[in-house]
Every structure is written in C-alpha cells, then in structure tokens.
Scaffold this motif. Structure first.
Motif, short mmCIF file in Angstrom:
data_model
loop_
_atom_site.label_atom_id
_atom_site.label_comp_id
_atom_site.label_asym_id
_atom_site.label_seq_id
_atom_site.Cartn_x
_atom_site.Cartn_y
_atom_site.Cartn_z
N LEU A 185 -39.42 70.42 67.77
CA LEU A 185 -37.82 70.23 67.60
C LEU A 185 -37.53 70.01 65.96
O LEU A 185 -36.61 70.57 65.53
CB LEU A 185 -37.35 69.25 68.65
CG LEU A 185 -35.70 68.98 68.38
CD1 LEU A 185 -35.14 70.12 68.71
CD2 LEU A 185 -35.51 67.90 69.43
N GLY A 186 -38.29 69.00 65.62
CA GLY A 186 -38.19 68.63 64.30
C GLY A 186 -38.51 69.86 63.41
O GLY A 186 -37.55 70.03 62.41
N ALA A 187 -39.37 70.43 63.50
CA ALA A 187 -39.56 71.74 62.64
C ALA A 187 -38.59 72.71 62.83
O ALA A 187 -37.92 73.39 61.76
CB ALA A 187 -40.99 72.29 63.31
N VAL A 188 -38.05 73.03 64.13
CA VAL A 188 -36.92 73.82 64.12
C VAL A 188 -35.47 73.37 63.32
O VAL A 188 -35.10 74.08 62.59
CB VAL A 188 -36.31 74.20 65.47
CG1 VAL A 188 -34.91 74.98 65.79
CG2 VAL A 188 -37.30 74.70 66.27
N LEU A 189 -35.19 72.05 63.35
CA LEU A 189 -34.23 71.50 62.60
C LEU A 189 -34.60 71.77 61.17
O LEU A 189 -33.37 72.06 60.32
CB LEU A 189 -33.93 70.07 62.98
CG LEU A 189 -33.71 69.73 64.49
CD1 LEU A 189 -33.10 68.23 64.64
CD2 LEU A 189 -32.33 70.56 64.93
N GLY A 190 -35.50 71.48 60.82
CA GLY A 190 -36.06 71.39 59.20
C GLY A 190 -35.83 72.91 58.79
O GLY A 190 -35.51 73.35 57.65
N ALA A 191 -36.29 73.78 59.78
CA ALA A 191 -36.43 75.29 59.39
C ALA A 191 -35.06 75.62 58.98
O ALA A 191 -34.63 76.68 58.30
CB ALA A 191 -37.12 76.04 60.28
N VAL A 192 -33.95 75.06 59.83
CA VAL A 192 -32.62 75.52 59.75
C VAL A 192 -32.37 75.22 58.42
O VAL A 192 -31.31 75.86 57.54
CB VAL A 192 -31.61 75.20 60.70
CG1 VAL A 192 -30.36 75.30 60.39
CG2 VAL A 192 -31.95 75.62 62.31
N ASN A 193 -32.52 74.01 57.99
CA ASN A 193 -32.14 73.41 56.40
C ASN A 193 -32.61 74.43 55.66
O ASN A 193 -32.12 74.62 54.55
CB ASN A 193 -32.77 72.03 56.50
CG ASN A 193 -31.88 70.93 57.02
OD1 ASN A 193 -30.82 71.05 57.47
ND2 ASN A 193 -32.73 69.75 57.41
N GLY A 194 -33.91 74.66 55.75
CA GLY A 194 -34.68 75.58 54.89
C GLY A 194 -34.15 76.97 54.51
O GLY A 194 -34.04 77.39 53.37
N LEU A 195 -33.69 77.34 55.65
CA LEU A 195 -32.94 78.55 55.62
C LEU A 195 -31.79 78.67 54.95
O LEU A 195 -31.36 79.55 53.95
CB LEU A 195 -32.99 79.00 57.13
CG LEU A 195 -33.96 79.94 57.86
CD1 LEU A 195 -33.66 80.18 59.20
CD2 LEU A 195 -34.59 80.83 57.07
N ILE A 196 -30.95 77.58 55.18
CA ILE A 196 -29.62 77.53 54.57
C ILE A 196 -29.82 77.18 53.01
O ILE A 196 -29.08 77.91 52.28
CB ILE A 196 -28.77 76.35 54.89
CG1 ILE A 196 -28.72 76.43 56.37
CG2 ILE A 196 -27.43 76.33 54.23
CD1 ILE A 196 -28.02 75.35 57.40
#
Lengths: 346, 507
Positions: A121-132
């Motif tokens: 879950l943390g990785a997904v939230l981090g990935a969203v940040n990363g994409l933005i």
C-alpha cells in the motif's frame, strides 16, 4: 625553467595534500559535529537528572525514534535528488489504519501478510507521488502537499470515524513492536537494519550514486545520460514503501489507531534529515547523518520530558536545531568552497 | 608544420548540408564540416555566426532541420546528449557542467562506474583508473577532491578525463580557453596535442586567432550561419581569416543622423575590476553615440554594470559632468541620469506579465503615484506618450508585455528607461534576436535620442550595427581597450582585428 616548474609543482602538491586532508575532515565534520552535540546534551542533562543516563532510558530514546527513522531513510533518498515528500505522515497513517482494520475483521491473517500489505500500500501511494513529480513535472513540494491531504482524506473516508484498539487485533501483531531480537527491541533492529542496507546501497550501486549526481546538478546529470524521471520515481516509490512498513509498525506499537495517526510526522522526519546534514537542495548528505539527526532530536525530546519542561519548549528547540543545522551547513559549504579555491590557486 | 589530416581516410564525423532555423533566424544554412582522426579542426566566426548551434547539433542537443550527420561514413541521428556520448562524441564546455558535491573520480565515471561481479561499484579500481587517466595526460589532480572547489581549468580537465574514460573519438572544445589564465591555456594545449597524437578528432571552437593558428591543422570559417571557407591552416593568415569572418551586408541598417556633439558628460579613468576588465578609460559626450565593440566575454557588459552601479570597480574613477562620483547602486546611477538597458530583456528588463503601461512606468513609480497608490490614469498617460514616440505596436497599453514581439518588447524596455529622463543611456545588445524591420526602427529611435542630446554608449556584437550607428568606436579585447576609431577611420576589418587582439601583435 626546470627550477621554477619544480617549485610550482612542489607548492601545488602541498596544496593538494592539504586539500585532501581538509576535505576528508569536513566530510566527517557534519556527522562528528552531531555526535559532539549529542554527547554535550547527554552530559548536561545527565548532570541534572541521573535517571537520564540509564541504559533503559537510552533504549527508550531509540524506541521512540525507530519508526520515524525508517521513514527518514526514504525521505533522505528523496531529498538527495532535490525533491521532498510531504505525504509520508499520511502514508504511515493510512497503512497503519488499513493494516489494523484488516486484522480486526480477519484476525486469522498471518502477520507476514499484513506486513506485505502495508509495504505494498505504501509503495502504491509512493508511486502515485513519483508519477506526479517525475512524469507530471509538478514540483515535489506542491505535489506531495496535495497528496498529504488526499491520503489523509482517503484514510478518514476508510476509517469513517471508527478506531481500532488493542483489543481488536491479535497479540501476534502487537508483538511486532514488543518482541526482542537478541535482547534488543525489534523496532530498533528493524530501523538499524534498514538504515544499514540503504546506506550500503547508496554507496555501492550506480543507482545510489546517481541519486547524488541528480541532486547535485540536474543539467549535468542529463548530459551524463542519467534517466532523471526513473530515478525520481524510484525514490518516491521506495520512500512510500518504507513509510508503508513504518505504518505497519506504527499500528503494532500504538495498538490504538484512528484516522489521525501519524499526523505531522512528515515534519519530524524532514527535521531529522535536515539536522542530520542532508542538504535540502539535494546532492549531499548520508543516511548515517539522518539517523544521527533523528537520535539528536529524540534525545532532546526525551531530555525535556525528564526535565519536565513544557511541550512548547520542545517545539521551539526542535525549530532552533533545524535552523542551526541549516545555517551551519551553508556556512561549512561556503567556507569549504573558499578554502578549496585558495588552495588551488596557481 | 605538420601536414594536414589524411584526406584519403573517412572522416570520423561529418556534417553534410546541415541547416537549422530558430523562429525567424536561420542559424545554419547548408553547412558542411568534416573531422578526421588525429586532427585539430578550428571553427571560427563572429558572435552569432552559428558556431554554438553547430556544436549543439554535434552534441545531440539540437537536431538539424535538413542535412545529414555521418559517423564513420554512416548517416546517424543523435536524439539526445546521451546518444551523442554513446556515439563517441564528447563536448568540453566553456563552463563545465559537473557535479559539485561529488569528487573528481565520481565525476569522471558517473553513469559508467566500474563494477565488480556482484554489480557493486568497484571504488578502488575507479580511483586507480582515474588517477592513471590523469597521469597519462600529465595532470596532477587529487581524485578525492570534490569538484566544487576546482578552478575552471581543472574542471575542464575532469571533463576531458570523462571523455577519455568513455573512449570518445570526437572531442568538441567550445571556447575552452575563454576563462583560463595564460598558464592554464598552455597546459590545456599540451593536452590537446596529446589527444591529437592519440588519434582523437578535435573540433576547437574559438575566436582567439593566435590559438587557432597554433593548434589547428584546418580552419573552417562560419559567417551568418554559412560556411565561408575550409582551408589548411598554413594556407591562411590571421588577416585573411578576419576578412572571411566579417564582410557582412550593411543593408537594412539605419545610419545615424548627424547631431551636434557637445560637452563630455561621462568620463571613465583607468577603471578596473579584477579578472573582468583592466584600465578602461574613455569619454562620452552629449549627443554622441559611442559604439563599444568586442567579442563575447571581452568585458563590455561588465563595464556597463559598473557604470550602472550593479557591480563596483576596484580601482579607477567615474566622472559625471566632470565631477568624480561613486555609483554604489542602480538607484544612485539613475540619480546621476544614467540608464542601462540590459542585454537579456526577459530576465533583467521586463516583467512579462505586467502590462505595457506598467512596465514603462515601473522605474518612475513616484511620478505616477500619489500617497504611494498608483494612479492608473496617470500611468496610462505617461506610457501612451512613450509608446507613441517609440512606435510600440501590437496591442493596447493594458495588455501584458508577454504577448508582444521581440522588437516591440525591446521598445518597451527603451520606453521604460527613457521615462526616467536619463542623460546617459547605456544600451547592451539592443537589437539582439529581433527581426530586421524592428532593428531598423530601434536604430532610428536611438539615433533620434542622440540628436536630442542624450549621450549613448552602444554595446553591440554586430559590427555593421556598430559601424552604422557610432560616432566613435571603442573596441575591447580580453578586458582591455584595444582600439578607438573615429567614424571615418572605422571599418569592419580594423575593428575585428582589434577585437581579436591582432592589431597589437606583429605577425
């Protein structure tokens, strides 16, 4: 001709070896400085309150910062690339609640699955940040300020005003935070292991060095053929993943979790990283430094509690520590630059 | 003298009929260029002749609109700097782009560090290899030092080492000596000779002709984006080269009107600022246009900045109306009636999101404000006056400046400074990047201003502009005055020779 050349070279060689020593020294100065500060605090407070100097109290200090330290490892990597992740507090809060909530509804779930769930879950939230940030090219401070509120809002929505308490989750989960490994609390072992692993990776892999390069000069990084977007995405992903793991531990340690868990943690994390000598503008700093930063702030926190000073003092002193660290950093950089320049004049 | 490159061989890299256009400006037109292994090929030309564009095409930063780029005889397309590097092309920039926080060795090997079997960076090998590399160049540089403190010369060495570590076959040196001391230049040349011996193909971009004729086996001259000539260096003299570099059309320029030149309003005596300019002296009179010519980096803008109080001189005097003054800030400069229109109008001259009117009145807010509040009607009135005098076209006065063309933006900048009612106007490259029509108009305006009694210092890298506009031409070369010509004396060749420092050397 030959005599002058020799003389010039002689002085040049001397300047070189002097420069080398200087740099080696300054490289360690930031971390050494923190250790000195730490020892000073310990000595001062120890004289006032003997209870401060007990092994039990030191363990207490390390326990109090263990979760923060894990997040700080991720944040350090993000800051090294000239970005920042403000959403880590919300990420920790959300994973803490979701993991505890899953266990409340399915008490039979193995703890290892819960740990994996939190990390994912943390990785997904981090990935969203990363994409933005990497693809959307939104400045990190704005993007993650947005997700700070977004993730917290999602957390509240999922929680719907409920809370999970210690009675709702199995002891096996709580024991994540209370168990000892070789006589050391597991939380401390986890934090130390993660810090060591990532410190090693930053030193030993190309990707690790590329994070420094990117933060040091993005334009030069582009010319050197580094893939900036990938690197930035990766750091946000890892930062999210570590925050997710920290969230699981948060749930286990505090047992009672609602949607407000870990609110404001991001500022403590950034404070620790910056006090630890990681340059907020990227390019320099170490995980060891960030860990020392966390320990210094944790020690101050603990000392003030023992000295029975008010919370107001705690925040003021944290603030002063950040200002002192950043000012010192700027001064050292400028001084070093001047010294190196003059040492290299020919 | 060494014989020119082996012509029978296939060039390592070759440009065939390359053209590149940026907006209205044709930067390169049908340019051919070939580089052979083991040759130093010099690329010379005036400012704006297209040298940088050509370098950027070779470096993979720009892609040509038309034409081919061939490597070892095969047409290739370079889409990024990384691809150019992979193809063996390395660029040594005038100001090296490195990682200040990392040490010398890491800078050399960033992105391709040596690794052990487990994929970990082999630090020991990395330091050893960089040390060997530098040693082979005869350079002593501490590989553990962070790059932050290195001089420009040493940072260039790091870039050269970086190029060699990647087995670069083509080395492009873009004005590499511009910020080096004479001693550092000598050291660099020794290394260039070594690289040549190692069969590296070197493109040496420079406007210092002495250096060109010392190093190069062949010379290519660019003018206005076109190749004028490529010849073996021994077949050319510096004077001929200068003649090829200049010789631009004088058409479409607006010659200065005759105006009565009056008393001296600004005098500069022995002005110096370490490392930038030395012992600069001149007089500027009422109604006069004094052209300040020179190559990029000659120190012209630096002098202007001191006159306008942005920087301080270390020694020397500035006299306004015969009285020594000290100008410590732009505010003080304005009080003495000095106005400065900077070269980069976007960064320094205009607030792009403000309206035309607000930009014009920005420097005279006192006159449009009452009780510190801006009176829009007053603002518009004053702005309308200048906009009309300067023929600013392309919009209402309330429209943001961003929407205007380059030429009209430049007129707004002029208007802004004229609104301060200066007596001394310093113009830094006033027509750079604007189209021919707007250029002529700016020239007409400047000429009118002089006729009305303004003393004008005109800094320009375009010789025709300098020659058409100036009553006298002052030339700077590497921070010193290298020539002063009356309007009648001045011609392109004399000015260019002075600008390249040729007039003082006997050859």
């Amino acid at each position: 001709m030959s005599t002058t050349t020799t003389r010039v070279e002689e002085s040049r060689r001397r300047a070189l070896s002097g420069g080398k020593r200087l740099v080696a020294l300054v490289g360690r100065v930031r971390e050494l400085g923190l250790i000195v500060v730490l020892l000073a605090i310990v000595a001062l407070v120890g004289l006032q309150t003997p209870r401060f100097l007990t092994p039990g109290n030191f363990e207490q200090i390390l326990l109090s910062i263990a979760i923060l330290a894990i997040v700080a490892v991720g944040e350090t990597m993000v800051i090294l690339t000239r970005n920042v992740d403000l959403s880590v507090g919300s990420t920790v809060g959300m994973t803490a609640f979701v993991c505890a909530d899953v266990l409340k509804n399915h008490p039979q779930t193995p703890v290892i699955l819960i740990v994996l769930l939190g990390c994912a879950l943390g990785a997904v939230l981090g990935a969203v940040n990363g994409l933005i940030v990497a693809l959307g090219r939104v400045p990190a401070i704005v993007a993650t300020l947005g997700t700070l509120y977004l993730y917290r809002g999602l957390d509240s929505y999922i929680a719907g005003g409920t809370q999970v308490s210690a009675y709702d989750v199995p002891d096996s989960f709580l024991s994540l935070a209370t168990t000892h490994i070789l006589g050391v609390p597991a939380l401390i072992v986890f934090a130390a292991a993660i810090a060591l692993i990532f410190a090693y990776l930053l030193r030993a892999t190309r990707t690790g060095r590329e994070l420094y390069a990117l933060g040091s000069n993005p334009e030069a990084a582009r010319l050197a053929g580094l893939r900036a977007e990938r690197l930035i995405f990766l750091t946000f992903l890892l930062c999210g993943l570590l925050s997710g793991f920290a969230g699981v531990l948060w749930g286990a340690r505090f047992a009672t979790v609602d949607s407000g868990a870990a609110t404001g943690l991001e500022l403590q994390v950034i404070a620790a990283v910056v006090v630890g000598g990681v340059n907020i503008f990227g390019g320099s700093g170490t995980i060891l430094g960030a860990m020392l930063g966390a320990i210094v702030l944790g020690t101050i926190d603990n000392a003030l509690t023992l000295l029975k000073l008010s919370q107001f003092w705690l925040q003021a002193i944290d603030g002063a520590a950040i200002l002192a660290a950043v000012t010192l950093d700027a001064l050292i950089t400028r001084w070093l630059q001047r010294r190196l320049r003059s040492g290299r004049q020919r | 003298m060494e014989v020119a490159a082996p012509q029978a061989a296939v060039p390592v890299i070759e440009l065939v009929g390359v053209s590149k256009r940026f907006g209205a400006i044709q930067a390169l037109k049908e340019v051919d260029l070939s580089l052979y292994a083991g040759e130093v090929h010099a690329l010379v030309g005036e400012n704006g002749a297209g040298k940088s564009t050509l370098v950027k095409i070779l470096a993979g930063v720009h892609r040509p609109d038309r034409g081919l780029l061939k490597i070892s005889g095969e047409a290739v397309e370079l889409r990024s700097p990384a691809q150019a590097q992979a193809a063996g092309i390395a660029v040594i920039h005038q100001e090296p782009t490195l990682f200040p926080d990392l040490d010398v060795a890491e800078n050399v090997f960033m992105g391709h560090q040596p690794r052990d079997r487990l994929g970990r960076i082999d630090w020991r090998r990395m330091y050893r290899e960089v040390e060997q590399l530098l040693q082979s160049l005869g350079v002593e540089l501490n590989v553990y030092l962070p790059v932050r403190g290195l001089s420009v010369a040493d940072r260039q060495l790091v870039e050269i080492a970086r190029a060699l570590s990647q087995d670069a076959r083509v080395l492009i040196m873009d004005e590499p000596t511009a910020s080096l001391s004479p001693r550092e230049v000598e050291e660099l040349f020794t290394i260039v000779e070594q690289l040549r011996a190692r069969q590296v193909a070197i493109l040496f971009v420079s406007h210092r002709l002495e250096e060109v004729f010392r190093l190069a086996s062949r010379v290519t001259v660019l003018r206005d984006g076109q190749r004028v000539i490529t010849a073996p260096a021994q077949d050319l003299t510096p004077e001929e080269t200068v003649r090829h570099m200049v010789g631009r059309e004088l058409a479409a320029l607006f010659p200065k009107e005759e105006a009565a030149v009056g008393e001296v309003v600004l005098e500069v005596r022995h002005l110096s600022r370490a490392g930038l300019f030395r012992d600069v002296s001149f007089q500027l009179r009422r109604g006069e246009i004094l052209g300040l010519a020179g190559l990029v980096g000659a120190g012209r803008t630096e002098v202007a900045r001191v006159l306008f109080g942005i920087d301080q001189a270390e020694s020397g005097e500035i006299l306004v109306d015969g009285r020594p003054v000290s100008i410590r800030s732009p505010r003080e400069a304005m009080r003495y009636g000095i106005a400065y229109v900077p070269e980069d109008r976007h960064q320094q001259g205009l607030v792009l999101d403000f309206s035309i009117a607000r930009n014009i009145t920005l420097s005279i807010l006192k006159r449009v404000a009452r009780f510190s509040l801006i009176r829009s009607r007053q603002e518009l009135k004053i702005a309308a006056d200048y906009a009309e005098r300067l023929h600013v076209r392309g919009g209402r006065l309330t429209q943001p400046v961003r929407a205007l063309s380059g030429g009209n933006q430049q007129k707004v900048v002029l208007g802004k400074w004229l609104a301060t009612e200066p007596r001394i106007l310093i113009l830094d490259e006033p027509t750079r990047g604007i189209d021919i029509g707007a250029k002529a108009e700016v020239h007409r305006i400047v000429s009118e201003l002089a006729a009305r009694g303004l003393a004008i210092l005109l800094i320009s890298s375009e010789l025709p502009e300098i020659l058409a506009m100036s009553d006298r031409v002052l030339v700077m070369h590497e921070g010193r005055i290298s020539g002063l010509f009356s309007r009648a004396e001045a011609d392109q060749e004399k000015v260019m020779l002075a600008a390249t420092g040729q007039n003082r050397q006997s050859r």
